[in-house]
Each structure stands twice: as C-alpha cells, then as structure tokens.
Design a protein around this motif. Sequence first.
Motif, PDB file in Angstrom:
ATOM      1  N   GLY A 325     -70.025 -60.396   9.878  1.00  0.00           N
ATOM      2  CA  GLY A 325     -70.465 -59.014   9.965  1.00  0.00           C
ATOM      3  C   GLY A 325     -71.424 -58.848  11.096  1.00  0.00           C
ATOM      4  N   ASN A 326     -71.865 -57.583  11.321  1.00  0.00           N
ATOM      5  CA  ASN A 326     -72.804 -57.439  12.422  1.00  0.00           C
ATOM      6  C   ASN A 326     -74.173 -57.937  11.991  1.00  0.00           C
ATOM      7  N   MET A 327     -74.477 -59.095  12.448  1.00  0.00           N
ATOM      8  CA  MET A 327     -75.764 -59.773  12.322  1.00  0.00           C
ATOM      9  C   MET A 327     -76.034 -60.434  10.971  1.00  0.00           C
ATOM     10  N   PHE A 328     -75.575 -59.865   9.882  1.00  0.00           N
ATOM     11  CA  PHE A 328     -75.831 -60.580   8.635  1.00  0.00           C
ATOM     12  C   PHE A 328     -74.558 -60.674   7.793  1.00  0.00           C
ATOM     13  N   ASP A 329     -74.414 -61.846   7.191  1.00  0.00           N
ATOM     14  CA  ASP A 329     -73.162 -62.146   6.501  1.00  0.00           C
ATOM     15  C   ASP A 329     -73.205 -61.781   5.025  1.00  0.00           C
ATOM     16  N   GLY A 330     -72.052 -61.791   4.397  1.00  0.00           N
ATOM     17  CA  GLY A 330     -71.968 -61.598   2.954  1.00  0.00           C
ATOM     18  C   GLY A 330     -70.856 -62.477   2.421  1.00  0.00           C
ATOM     19  N   VAL A 331     -70.389 -62.130   1.230  1.00  0.00           N
ATOM     20  CA  VAL A 331     -69.279 -62.855   0.614  1.00  0.00           C
ATOM     21  C   VAL A 331     -68.024 -62.022   0.851  1.00  0.00           C
ATOM     22  N   ARG A 332     -66.900 -62.686   1.061  1.00  0.00           N
ATOM     23  CA  ARG A 332     -65.669 -61.941   1.338  1.00  0.00           C
ATOM     24  C   ARG A 332     -65.312 -61.036   0.153  1.00  0.00           C
ATOM     25  N   ASN A 333     -65.009 -59.783   0.459  1.00  0.00           N
ATOM     26  CA  ASN A 333     -64.611 -58.822  -0.580  1.00  0.00           C
ATOM     27  C   ASN A 333     -63.085 -58.836  -0.677  1.00  0.00           C
ATOM     28  N   PRO A 334     -62.542 -59.282  -1.808  1.00  0.00           N
ATOM     29  CA  PRO A 334     -61.078 -59.471  -1.901  1.00  0.00           C
ATOM     30  C   PRO A 334     -60.298 -58.160  -1.858  1.00  0.00           C
ATOM     31  N   TYR A 335     -60.981 -57.027  -2.007  1.00  0.00           N
ATOM     32  CA  TYR A 335     -60.270 -55.741  -2.031  1.00  0.00           C
ATOM     33  C   TYR A 335     -60.130 -55.125  -0.643  1.00  0.00           C
ATOM     34  N   LEU A 336     -60.753 -55.753   0.360  1.00  0.00           N
ATOM     35  CA  LEU A 336     -60.781 -55.113   1.681  1.00  0.00           C
ATOM     36  C   LEU A 336     -60.051 -55.931   2.731  1.00  0.00           C
ATOM     37  N   LYS A 337     -59.454 -55.209   3.684  1.00  0.00           N
ATOM     38  CA  LYS A 337     -58.877 -55.875   4.860  1.00  0.00           C
ATOM     39  C   LYS A 337     -60.008 -56.129   5.854  1.00  0.00           C
ATOM     40  N   GLU A 338     -59.717 -56.967   6.845  1.00  0.00           N
ATOM     41  CA  GLU A 338     -60.756 -57.283   7.833  1.00  0.00           C
ATOM     42  C   GLU A 338     -60.239 -57.097   9.247  1.00  0.00           C
ATOM     43  N   SER A 339     -61.171 -56.885  10.155  1.00  0.00           N
ATOM     44  CA  SER A 339     -60.806 -56.782  11.578  1.00  0.00           C
ATOM     45  C   SER A 339     -60.522 -58.188  12.105  1.00  0.00           C
ATOM     46  N   ALA A 340     -60.064 -58.241  13.357  1.00  0.00           N
ATOM     47  CA  ALA A 340     -59.769 -59.552  13.958  1.00  0.00           C
ATOM     48  C   ALA A 340     -61.024 -60.410  14.057  1.00  0.00           C
ATOM     49  N   TRP A 341     -62.190 -59.792  13.946  1.00  0.00           N
ATOM     50  CA  TRP A 341     -63.442 -60.552  13.998  1.00  0.00           C
ATOM     51  C   TRP A 341     -64.009 -60.793  12.596  1.00  0.00           C
ATOM     52  N   GLY A 342     -63.201 -60.500  11.580  1.00  0.00           N
ATOM     53  CA  GLY A 342     -63.621 -60.796  10.213  1.00  0.00           C
ATOM     54  C   GLY A 342     -64.565 -59.776   9.599  1.00  0.00           C
ATOM     55  N   TRP A 343     -64.689 -58.595  10.221  1.00  0.00           N
ATOM     56  CA  TRP A 343     -65.556 -57.559   9.639  1.00  0.00           C
ATOM     57  C   TRP A 343     -64.705 -56.759   8.646  1.00  0.00           C
ATOM     58  N   SER A 344     -65.211 -56.592   7.433  1.00  0.00           N
ATOM     59  CA  SER A 344     -64.417 -55.873   6.438  1.00  0.00           C
ATOM     60  C   SER A 344     -64.278 -54.401   6.840  1.00  0.00           C
ATOM     61  N   ILE A 345     -63.178 -53.817   6.419  1.00  0.00           N
ATOM     62  CA  ILE A 345     -62.888 -52.421   6.778  1.00  0.00           C
ATOM     63  C   ILE A 345     -62.931 -51.598   5.498  1.00  0.00           C
ATOM     64  N   ASP A 346     -63.846 -50.647   5.431  1.00  0.00           N
ATOM     65  CA  ASP A 346     -64.121 -49.981   4.156  1.00  0.00           C
ATOM     66  C   ASP A 346     -64.538 -48.521   4.376  1.00  0.00           C
ATOM     67  N   PRO A 347     -63.553 -47.643   4.614  1.00  0.00           N
ATOM     68  CA  PRO A 347     -63.904 -46.231   4.835  1.00  0.00           C
ATOM     69  C   PRO A 347     -64.627 -45.597   3.645  1.00  0.00           C
ATOM     70  N   LEU A 348     -64.193 -45.934   2.437  1.00  0.00           N
ATOM     71  CA  LEU A 348     -64.868 -45.349   1.266  1.00  0.00           C
ATOM     72  C   LEU A 348     -66.339 -45.792   1.229  1.00  0.00           C
ATOM     73  N   GLY A 349     -66.574 -46.991   1.736  1.00  0.00           N
ATOM     74  CA  GLY A 349     -67.951 -47.494   1.805  1.00  0.00           C
ATOM     75  C   GLY A 349     -68.841 -46.592   2.652  1.00  0.00           C
TER      76      GLY A 349
END
Length: 472
Positions: A325-349
């Motif tokens: 993620g940008n600067m700080f990490d988390g745990v992978r959210n199994p409900y979300l897709k990710e960008s090519a850089w591994g950032w989760s994609i979450d419009p509802l978020g």
Amino acid sequence: MLRKDFLWGGATAANQCEGAYNVDGRGLANVDVIPHGPDRMAVMCGRLPMLEPDDKHYYPAQGAIDMYHRYKEDIALFAEMGFKCYRMSIAWTRIFPNGDEEQPNEAGLAFYKEVFKECRRRGIEPLVTITHFDCPIHLIREYGGWKNRRMIDFYKRLATVLFTRYKGLVRYWLTFNEINVLLHAPFMGAGMLAPDEAERDRLLYQAAHHELVASAWATRIGHEIDPTVKIGCMLAAGAYYPYSCRPEDVRLAQIEAQKNFFFIDVQSRGYYPAYALKMLERRHIDIGMTAEDEAILRENTVDFISFSYYQTRCVAYKEGEKSSGNMFDGVRNPYLKESAWGWSIDPLGLRITLNELYDRYQKPLFIVENGLGAHDTVEPDGSVHDSYRIDYLREHIKAFKAAVEEDGVDLLGYTTWGPIDLVSAGTGEMSKRYGFIYVDRDDAGRGTLARSRKDSFYWYKKVIESNGEELD
Ligand code: BG6
C-alpha cells in the motif's frame, strides 16, 4: 447532484513533475536524493542516510517530467479536459534554497506566480500544497529536520511569503501533504534520518507536534493575510477494516485508525485527543507542548479536510498475508482485487471513508488524490487504450457521488492523482502511470518527454463537462 462549483481536476507534487532541480537558484532537497531502485525505501525511511547525490544511483525527481519548462503546455492540456482545479505543490527550495534564509529567492517566486497566472487565465483554480514531502537538505544537515522546533519558524517564514505574494492568485491551500506519512517514512515526511529504535517514537511524535503547530501557524498567517482563503489539512486516508468480527481484530483496526486520525483530530478540532495523550504518557514521551502551542492549535483549525484515497487497509490481530500500500501495509483482503503493484481496489471503501471523516469532523471534505497506477502500452499509432484506468475512476466517482447524494457528505471537489504521468513517490518509477496524459519517459530517464492524450483523457473531459453525470 454534485454542487455546481464542484472542483474537478488533477493533482501533482513539485518533486514528482517539475525536474529542473538545480536551476534559477533552487537549493537541494531531500526529494532530490531519493533514488530509484532497491535503496529507495531505505532512503525514504531515513535508514540509509543520503544527503547528497552519488554516481551510483539514479535520482528521478531531479529531471522528472520537466514540467518546470513545460507547464504552459501541460496546463493547456488540463484546460482542454475542462479542469476546474489543479492541485500542485511548492518546492520549498525554490523559495528558500537553504530554508533558513531571511530573504526569499525571487526567481522561485516568479516561477510559481507565472504558473498560477497561467491557471487563472485558463479558468483553473489552483489548490496549493505548501510542502509535499520536501525539505531543504540544509535544514536536515543543520537542524535535523522536523524533530527540531526551529523548523516551525522556517516554515512560518515560508508560509508568510507564499500567502503575501500569492494573495488574490491562490484561494485554496493545504499545509502538509499526507501529514501522517512522517510516522512511516521520516526522511521523506519530516526530513529526518532514522532515529535509534529506542528513540524512534519520541522523535517521530516530536516531529509530528512541530508539523502540527507549524500547520496551525500557517492557517493563522494565511487567514490574517487574506481572510477569504480556505486552508485545509491533508491525510493519507482509507478506512481500516478488521479482518474478522473477532473483537481483538476490531480493536486493532480502531487503534490503527486512531494513529491516522490523530493528526486530523488536532488540525480540525484544535487539541490533542485523549487517546493520543494517554499513548504519549504511557510511552513517557514529552513533546514539549507550550501554552502558546495549545492556543495556536485551538484557535486555528482548518477550514476543510482533504485526503488521498487509494485503498482501505485490513488488519488482523494474528499475522496474516501482507498486502502492499502507499507507505503502510496491511493484511490482504480476500474480497478485493489488487492493482499490479498490489494495492487493493475498493471503491465502496471511498464511500465508507468519506462517511467516517464527515461524521467525525463535520467539515467540508476534498478528495485531493485518487487513481490507479498501471502499466500502459503505447500502440503503434501513439494511442493508449487505458480502459482499466477509466473503470477504476468510474467506480470511485460513483462511490463519492453516492456519499454526497445519498449520505449527505459535503464534498468540495475531486482531483485525481497524476493527471499527467509523473514519477512515483513510492517506487521512483515512471512506468507506474496514473495519467490521462502520457509522457514519453522511462524508469531510467530516457525518452523525448513528449505528451500525448490517452483514451481516459477524452473520458474525463466528458465526466467534467457533465459534472459527473456521464460516466460511461
Ligand atoms: C500519495 C502521495 O502517497 O500517493 C503522492 O501523496 C504519491 O506523492 C501517490 O505519488 C501515489 O503513490 P505512488 O507510490 O504510486 O506514487
């Protein structure tokens, strides 16, 4: 419906697009010595000290996309898309090359004046970040960056010059970009080399306090010089989700969220929240709060709250698979897709984050960064078919419209990150592209720097023209 004067546009930072790092009297800054490549993160975090460039590294910010010399062409392209607003930042070292001079560098001031005039000529409202991750190297060498209280005075001087010289030209200001990032990347966020582990928390919260007080001073100075300006804070936002309904996960998500809210709580409410005071007490951290600091913070809260939104973060009490993620990490959210850089994609978020911030502060909000970093392919005829970027943005626009139209959030505007391809802050790459405008430049700094329109350029133009009604 979005408000009629909704500020659609795009956002950049001086160090990621201007280049021309050593012309017209500009001094050297931390951002000029953060290299591309494997050492980047260590330098950003201050673990690998780098106070001058060496010949073993490539430093992408030094040339960036040369907007310093091409801003007229770039602003013309923004105007062609119908931008109402352009968020940009000031390079501190163009105005005060060392940071502690008494008198500013007139050439630097003249440059930004021309940029603002150009925006106004084209009907674009500038939204200006006073510092976006930059700090003069001299202030790092001499004073140790933001852990030193004297930084407040240097920043006040910078703010005074900017508000005075650009009175009437700039009406929207932000004090610090993603102020909470200093806890994660101290060299980039606060001009600090990594403190010893034992001292780390104390020095980081000390630096945070200085930035918070400096931000409140800037708010006061700005309002005194021109009572009509609107001054905001800026948070790297994104709601925290508990990985499960296990109370320990929920509590952890709350604690992580508070680490971010802490900054905005102070800037928006004007005092340290109870949970932060207790945390400081537990860790025996004395940030040196003075009576004057308390008064300045209390009396100079921000007019609006701006934030970047790329993703939500998921946290678990037990170790889980990490996500980037940008600067700080988390745990992978199994409900979300990710960008090519591994950032989760979450419009509802984004809708969730908007509601969270609006409930908490009840002040107008401004989304000043959002977008998809992606690899683009240039077709033989020069076109770029970036339907993935359009899809990402469309879903996020739908989400913030729902927050406004159905939840009643007061939203001033939306500036997408990197409307023109620029250097990535996290990786130093050019190939992580966010733009509607393609720039011919690669990760090693090769290319003609020519600009061209991607498919998303025409799409965003329609979105703006219809004030967000036409999204297909
Ligand atoms: C934000 C910053 O963290 O995210 C920008 O304010 C940055 O400076 C943006 O560029 C996107 O991150 P990245 O690492 O993809 O450039």
